[in-house]
Design an enzyme around this catalytic site. Structure first.
Site, PDB file in Angstrom:
ATOM      1  N   TYR A 145       0.835  -1.203   0.000  1.00  0.00           N
ATOM      2  CA  TYR A 145       0.000   0.000   0.000  1.00  0.00           C
ATOM      3  C   TYR A 145       0.877   1.264   0.000  1.00  0.00           C
ATOM      4  O   TYR A 145       0.691   2.172  -0.813  1.00  0.00           O
ATOM      5  CB  TYR A 145      -0.913  -0.031   1.230  1.00  0.00           C
ATOM      6  CG  TYR A 145      -1.690   1.238   1.441  1.00  0.00           C
ATOM      7  CD1 TYR A 145      -2.886   1.469   0.780  1.00  0.00           C
ATOM      8  CD2 TYR A 145      -1.225   2.223   2.319  1.00  0.00           C
ATOM      9  CE1 TYR A 145      -3.595   2.642   0.978  1.00  0.00           C
ATOM     10  CE2 TYR A 145      -1.931   3.394   2.521  1.00  0.00           C
ATOM     11  CZ  TYR A 145      -3.112   3.596   1.855  1.00  0.00           C
ATOM     12  OH  TYR A 145      -3.801   4.766   2.047  1.00  0.00           O
ATOM     13  N   ASN A 174      -3.284   8.685  10.451  1.00  0.00           N
ATOM     14  CA  ASN A 174      -4.488   7.849  10.504  1.00  0.00           C
ATOM     15  C   ASN A 174      -5.715   8.739  10.711  1.00  0.00           C
ATOM     16  O   ASN A 174      -5.842   9.383  11.754  1.00  0.00           O
ATOM     17  CB  ASN A 174      -4.372   6.824  11.635  1.00  0.00           C
ATOM     18  CG  ASN A 174      -3.459   5.675  11.252  1.00  0.00           C
ATOM     19  OD1 ASN A 174      -2.427   5.878  10.630  1.00  0.00           O
ATOM     20  ND2 ASN A 174      -3.839   4.460  11.611  1.00  0.00           N
ATOM     21  N   VAL A 184      -9.169   0.662  12.919  1.00  0.00           N
ATOM     22  CA  VAL A 184      -9.119   0.056  14.247  1.00  0.00           C
ATOM     23  C   VAL A 184     -10.361   0.348  15.106  1.00  0.00           C
ATOM     24  O   VAL A 184     -10.884  -0.550  15.771  1.00  0.00           O
ATOM     25  CB  VAL A 184      -7.794   0.463  14.960  1.00  0.00           C
ATOM     26  CG1 VAL A 184      -7.666   1.967  15.152  1.00  0.00           C
ATOM     27  CG2 VAL A 184      -7.639  -0.260  16.272  1.00  0.00           C
TER      28      VAL A 184
HETATM   29  O1  LIG Z   1      -8.903  -5.091  14.628  1.00  0.00           O
HETATM   30  C1  LIG Z   1      -7.867  -4.394  14.645  1.00  0.00           C
HETATM   31  C2  LIG Z   1      -7.581  -3.420  13.665  1.00  0.00           C
HETATM   32  C3  LIG Z   1      -6.413  -2.684  13.758  1.00  0.00           C
HETATM   33  N1  LIG Z   1      -5.551  -2.909  14.766  1.00  0.00           N
HETATM   34  C4  LIG Z   1      -4.299  -2.110  14.842  1.00  0.00           C
HETATM   35  O2  LIG Z   1      -4.644  -0.738  14.799  1.00  0.00           O
HETATM   36  C5  LIG Z   1      -3.655   0.034  14.126  1.00  0.00           C
HETATM   37  C6  LIG Z   1      -4.319   0.939  13.114  1.00  0.00           C
HETATM   38  O3  LIG Z   1      -4.869   0.166  12.060  1.00  0.00           O
HETATM   39  P1  LIG Z   1      -5.893   0.771  10.987  1.00  0.00           P
HETATM   40  O4  LIG Z   1      -6.416  -0.350  10.156  1.00  0.00           O
HETATM   41  O5  LIG Z   1      -6.882   1.631  11.698  1.00  0.00           O
HETATM   42  O6  LIG Z   1      -4.998   1.771  10.114  1.00  0.00           O
HETATM   43  P2  LIG Z   1      -3.558   1.654   9.390  1.00  0.00           P
HETATM   44  O7  LIG Z   1      -2.538   2.223  10.350  1.00  0.00           O
HETATM   45  O8  LIG Z   1      -3.299   0.298   8.846  1.00  0.00           O
HETATM   46  O9  LIG Z   1      -3.745   2.612   8.133  1.00  0.00           O
HETATM   47  C7  LIG Z   1      -4.492   3.840   8.113  1.00  0.00           C
HETATM   48  O10 LIG Z   1      -3.640   4.940   8.120  1.00  0.00           O
HETATM   49  C8  LIG Z   1      -2.675   4.976   7.080  1.00  0.00           C
HETATM   50  C9  LIG Z   1      -1.903   6.271   7.240  1.00  0.00           C
HETATM   51  O11 LIG Z   1      -1.278   6.356   8.460  1.00  0.00           O
HETATM   52  C10 LIG Z   1      -3.264   4.858   5.693  1.00  0.00           C
HETATM   53  O12 LIG Z   1      -3.607   6.073   5.129  1.00  0.00           O
HETATM   54  C11 LIG Z   1      -4.390   3.831   5.622  1.00  0.00           C
HETATM   55  O13 LIG Z   1      -5.155   3.968   4.440  1.00  0.00           O
HETATM   56  C12 LIG Z   1      -5.300   3.886   6.812  1.00  0.00           C
HETATM   57  O14 LIG Z   1      -6.202   2.783   6.792  1.00  0.00           O
HETATM   58  C13 LIG Z   1      -2.686  -0.961  13.498  1.00  0.00           C
HETATM   59  O15 LIG Z   1      -1.447  -0.863  14.138  1.00  0.00           O
HETATM   60  C14 LIG Z   1      -3.348  -2.316  13.676  1.00  0.00           C
HETATM   61  O16 LIG Z   1      -2.428  -3.337  13.927  1.00  0.00           O
HETATM   62  C15 LIG Z   1      -5.826  -3.863  15.712  1.00  0.00           C
HETATM   63  O17 LIG Z   1      -5.077  -4.088  16.637  1.00  0.00           O
HETATM   64  N2  LIG Z   1      -6.994  -4.566  15.623  1.00  0.00           N
END
Ligand SMILES: O=c1ccn([C@@H]2O[C@H](COP(=O)(O)OP(=O)(O)O[C@H]3O[C@H](CO)[C@H](O)[C@H](O)[C@H]3O)[C@@H](O)[C@H]2O)c(=O)[nH]1
Length: 317
Positions: A145, A174, A184
């Protein structure tokens, strides 16, 4: 001003559409409704300044039609799921790089003067400097990504310099808030609705990132765009995020508390030293000094943004 918002029925896109419509702009939305929803823009559907095109940007013909007659393109259409990169890299390529390439080719033959692109903090990978400034190098994404976003940034820069338009790239932290349907907080609420006794946390819970509410994000984007229009730069890059950060475990505690629950936390342990998934950046906080110099600053810190988002999502999820 006539604006095209790609992904305008999505989470961040629809909030941007709200602000543009409220300020009197003409707005055309191009969205395939794969993640977005017409519900997000329903208040504008009957407005004569608003136009909606349902279409997939992998089709160059649709993109060409969508850019006709607009002055600025806000390109937010994307698949935002970092975690699918290990299973479906081709999908992230198509929905981040290929569609941007189609847009740039359509812009070549048009009168569009500005392109505003939502890139991501993930272009920095596991940055060794935190808070990470825009000129941090080398850019070494650790997810497909992040790689796709960086490829899109590079194409945008090359096309802008070659074909005579201006491009503004935002690297977003985020982003959370009303209408988000992934991430999350959304995941934790859904998991707790299914089982209020136990909450599975991916990774070891120490992942620490900076979170920004979507209202602050959209305000920042439009504020910095106005600033950029007056500048002579062809391409410019701005981080948008918060000065503080918050761990996944703290987010789990806030969500549980707001739902009036005391679940047992079960940590999966994750991969590569406690990451939620392959390519999950463990520590992310962006320097927002450059953005602040334009006069913008976030109204809510990460904690306030998380609390408000939980309240907002509990009404709709
Ligand atoms: O059920 C869950 C879901 C997420 N997490 C954790 O929560 C954190 C945040 O996860 P998100 O899915 O909320 O977001 P990401 O950090 O993967 O990514 C988000 O932020 C990024 C920029 O920082 C991008 O832009 C992306 O598109 C956007 O989804 C991660 O460390 C993940 O491991 C959990 O522990 N449990």
């Amino acid at each position: 001003m006539k604006a095209l918002v790609t992904g305008g029925a999505g989470f961040i896109g629809s909030h941007l559409v709200d602000r543009l419509m409220e300020s009197g702009s003409k707005v055309r939305v191009l969205d395939d409704l794969s993640a977005g929803s017409l519900d997000n823009v329903k208040r504008w559907l009957e407005n004569e300044r608003f136009e909606f095109i349902k279409g997939d940007m992998r089709d160059p013909g649709i993109v060409k039609k969508a850019v006709e007659g607009v002055d600025v393109v806000f390109h937010l259409a994307a698949n935002p799921e970092v975690r699918i990169g290990a299973q479906s890299p081709e999908l992230l390529y198509e929905t981040n790089v290929l569609i941007t390439y189609n847009l740039l080719n359509a812009m070549r033959d048009s009168n569009v003067r500005y392109l505003v692109f939502t890139s991501s903090s993930t272009v920095y990978g596991d940055a060794e400097v935190i808070p990470t400034p825009e000129d941090y190098a080398p850019l070494e994404p650790i997810s497909v990504y992040g790689g796709a976003k960086l490829a899109a940034e590079a194409l945008i820069s090359g096309y802008a310099h070659t074909f005579g338009f201006k491009a503004l790239v935002f690297r977003l932290a985020n982003i959370i808030g009303e209408r988000s349907n992934h991430g999350v907080i959304y995941d934790f609420i859904n998991k707790l609705k299914k089982n209020p006794e136990e909450l599975e946390i991916l990774g070891d819970g120490t992942q620490k990132k900076s979170y920004l509410h979507v209202s602050d994000t959209v305000e920042g984007m439009l504020h910095i765009f106005e600033h950029f229009r007056k500048e002579s730069k062809t391409v410019d890059f701005y981080n948008i995020g918060n000065d503080d950060w918050i761990t996944v475990k703290e987010i789990a505690e806030i969500v549980s508390e707001k739902m009036g629950l005391r679940p047992r936390f079960v940590f999966t342990g994750g991969v590569d030293g406690g990451r939620g998934w392959k390519g999950d950046v463990k520590l992310m906080r962006l320097s927002i000094e450059k953005a602040k110099k334009t006069g913008w600053r976030p109204k809510m810190n990460s904690y306030e943004a998380v609390r408000r988002t939980v309240r907002e999502l509990l009404v709709t999820v």
